[in-house]
Motif scaffolding. Structure first.
Motif, short mmCIF file in Angstrom:
data_model
loop_
_atom_site.label_atom_id
_atom_site.label_comp_id
_atom_site.label_asym_id
_atom_site.label_seq_id
_atom_site.Cartn_x
_atom_site.Cartn_y
_atom_site.Cartn_z
N ARG A 10 0.81 -1.21 0.00
CA ARG A 10 0.00 0.00 0.00
C ARG A 10 0.85 1.26 0.00
NH1 ARG A 10 -1.76 3.41 3.83
NH2 ARG A 10 -3.69 4.55 3.37
N LYS A 11 2.05 1.22 0.59
CA LYS A 11 2.89 2.41 0.63
C LYS A 11 3.23 2.89 -0.78
CE LYS A 11 5.83 0.33 3.27
NZ LYS A 11 7.03 0.02 4.09
N PHE A 12 3.44 1.95 -1.68
CA PHE A 12 3.75 2.33 -3.06
C PHE A 12 2.50 2.83 -3.78
CE2 PHE A 12 7.32 -0.56 -2.21
CZ PHE A 12 8.37 0.26 -2.60
N ALA A 13 1.33 2.34 -3.37
CA ALA A 13 0.09 2.87 -3.95
C ALA A 13 -0.09 4.34 -3.58
CB ALA A 13 -1.10 2.04 -3.47
N VAL A 14 0.28 4.68 -2.35
CA VAL A 14 0.22 6.08 -1.91
C VAL A 14 1.19 6.93 -2.74
CG1 VAL A 14 0.64 7.66 0.02
CG2 VAL A 14 -0.51 5.47 0.42
N VAL A 57 -5.02 8.83 -10.60
CA VAL A 57 -5.37 9.08 -9.19
C VAL A 57 -6.41 8.07 -8.72
CG1 VAL A 57 -6.41 10.74 -7.60
CG2 VAL A 57 -4.81 11.54 -9.34
N ALA A 58 -7.40 7.79 -9.56
CA ALA A 58 -8.42 6.81 -9.20
C ALA A 58 -7.82 5.42 -8.99
CB ALA A 58 -9.50 6.76 -10.28
N MET A 59 -6.86 5.05 -9.83
CA MET A 59 -6.21 3.75 -9.67
C MET A 59 -5.50 3.66 -8.32
SD MET A 59 -6.45 1.53 -12.21
CE MET A 59 -4.91 0.61 -12.15
N SER A 60 -4.81 4.75 -7.93
CA SER A 60 -4.13 4.76 -6.64
C SER A 60 -5.12 4.63 -5.49
CB SER A 60 -3.32 6.05 -6.50
OG SER A 60 -2.81 6.19 -5.19
N LEU A 61 -6.22 5.36 -5.56
CA LEU A 61 -7.23 5.28 -4.50
C LEU A 61 -7.84 3.88 -4.43
CD1 LEU A 61 -9.02 8.69 -5.10
CD2 LEU A 61 -7.55 8.09 -3.18
N MET A 62 -8.02 3.24 -5.57
CA MET A 62 -8.56 1.88 -5.58
C MET A 62 -7.59 0.92 -4.89
SD MET A 62 -9.45 -0.52 -8.86
CE MET A 62 -7.71 -0.54 -9.32
N GLN A 63 -6.29 1.07 -5.16
CA GLN A 63 -5.30 0.20 -4.52
C GLN A 63 -5.25 0.42 -3.02
OE1 GLN A 63 -1.81 1.27 -6.82
NE2 GLN A 63 -1.99 -0.57 -8.06
N GLN A 64 -5.60 1.65 -2.57
CA GLN A 64 -5.64 1.94 -1.14
C GLN A 64 -6.99 1.61 -0.52
OE1 GLN A 64 -3.86 5.94 -0.22
NE2 GLN A 64 -3.52 6.01 -2.44
N GLU A 65 -7.90 1.05 -1.34
CA GLU A 65 -9.23 0.63 -0.91
C GLU A 65 -10.16 1.79 -0.57
OE1 GLU A 65 -9.12 -2.36 2.10
OE2 GLU A 65 -7.72 -3.64 1.00
N TYR A 66 -9.89 2.97 -1.16
CA TYR A 66 -10.84 4.08 -1.08
C TYR A 66 -11.75 3.98 -2.30
CZ TYR A 66 -7.71 6.01 2.47
OH TYR A 66 -6.94 6.19 3.59
N PHE A 67 -12.64 3.01 -2.26
CA PHE A 67 -13.41 2.66 -3.45
C PHE A 67 -14.42 3.74 -3.84
CE2 PHE A 67 -12.38 -1.57 -1.51
CZ PHE A 67 -11.41 -1.91 -2.44
N ASP A 68 -15.04 4.39 -2.86
CA ASP A 68 -16.04 5.41 -3.17
C ASP A 68 -15.41 6.60 -3.89
OD1 ASP A 68 -17.97 3.85 -2.03
OD2 ASP A 68 -17.93 4.86 -0.08
#
Length: 332
Positions: free
Chosen positions: A129-133, A162-173
């Motif tokens: 997840r750190k790399f997703a951030v 940006v949306a891809m990064s949020l998805m990897q961090q599980e901020y789906f909404d």
């Protein structure tokens, strides 16, 4: 012979040259007029810059002069009336254009580097997840550069990153909101519907949306409670110095004090702490706290799964750990 005369109105600032057969430049600046009656005559108008550039090539470039003479019949006279041209750009305008051009070159170079770096972070973000951030931070930098460019297509792509990064961090909404907005922008005539490449962006939106739905379902179906594992959710507070008195004023009663002795172990290279794993011996009993990725853990709370079986701990870490803190072996 080909005779060329270039002049401004009323033969002012006249320039002339003559070309003999085979593209040989005549030595004299002007030829005699005795054969002018036998020449085919042409009168044309040309912009002064273009005409003077052509005359310069005819005087200095043998290959160009031979090619020119081969395309015209002998014994012709060409009179070129030069049309004055205003300077399209002054010195200051040229300097401003040069600065703007180099700024765009540097911005494009920065965008390419950020794109390469963002792809690497995004791939690593699938596992950490750190790399997703970091991928998300990188996408925001790309967005800033793209906005300076003013390229609407690149801006839309950066929002999808940006949306891809949020998805990897599980901020789906949040990710779903961005994908919907970009998709609507691509289908709107006031947006980028009529721009070349908008169809590819629509396909990107659909692909990310399908992945987003899959990841959201997988996250809902993989809650820790289904594995019958004990999960610790810990809230950290900083109480004031008089908190005991305040609790007693509210009616609380002091029943007992409990003291725990914890000893934490790690390797000399801090291999456990780097992975947010905490191996401790609480009152002599071994425990391993393993992080559980969730909305709570990403907040200022901590959510850990506790392993208390030595075999499970060693299986999770992939190597043996000391059964107690007495007589520790090398490497601890």
């Amino acid at each position: 012979m080909i005779k060329i005369v270039a002049y401004y109105g009323r033969y002012q600032n006249k320039t002339s040259l003559s070309i003999e057969p085979g593209g040989i430049l005549h030595n004299e600046t002007e030829t005699s007029n005795k054969n002018n009656s036998q020449m085919s005559k042409y009168k044309i108008q040309m912009p002064s810059r273009s005409a003077l550039a052509m005359l310069h090539l005819l005087q200095e470039n043998d290959a160009y002069r031979k090619l020119f003479s081969s395309l015209w019949n002998d014994n012709i006279s060409i009179k070129i009336r030069l049309k004055p041209e205003k300077d399209l750009m002054d010195v200051q305008g040229n300097q401003l254009s040069s600065i703007l051009l180099w700024e765009y070159i540097e911005l494009e170079d920065a965008l390419h580097w950020l794109s390469t770096l963002g792809g690497a972070f995004s791939n690593l973000g699938e596992h950490d997840r750190k790399f997703a951030v970091k991928a998300g931070d990188n996408a925001l930098k790309q967005l800033i550069v793209a906005q300076k460019f003013g390229d609407k297509m690149v801006i839309a792509k950066c929002w999808l990153f940006v949306a891809m990064s949020l998805m990897q961090q599980e901020y789906f909404d949040k990710a779903a909101f961005i994908v919907k907005r970009v998709h609507a922008h691509c289908r709107n005539a006031r947006g980028i519907k009529d721009l070349a490449g908008s169809g590819k962006l629509v396909a990107m939106c659909r692909g990310i949306w399908a992945r987003l739905q899959y990841e959201a379902r997988k996250s809902q179906n993989s809650t820790p409670a289904q594995n019958n594992e004990e999960v610790e959710i810990e809230f950290k507070f900083t109480p004031p110095s008089d908190f005991l008195q305040k609790l007693e004023d509210l009616g609380a009663e002091k029943l007992k004090f409990k003291t725990m002795k914890d000893v934490y172990l790690d390797t000399p290279k801090f291999e456990l702490i780097r992975k947010d794993n905490w191996l401790r011996y609480r009152d002599g009993k071994i425990e391993l706290k393993v992080p559980v990725e969730s909305e709570h853990h990403r907040a200022r709370n901590t959510v850990y799964k506790e392993l208390t079986c030595l075999r499970d701990i060693e299986q999770h870490l992939g190597y043996k750990v000391p059964p107690d803190v007495e007589n520790l072996p090398d490497g601890w």
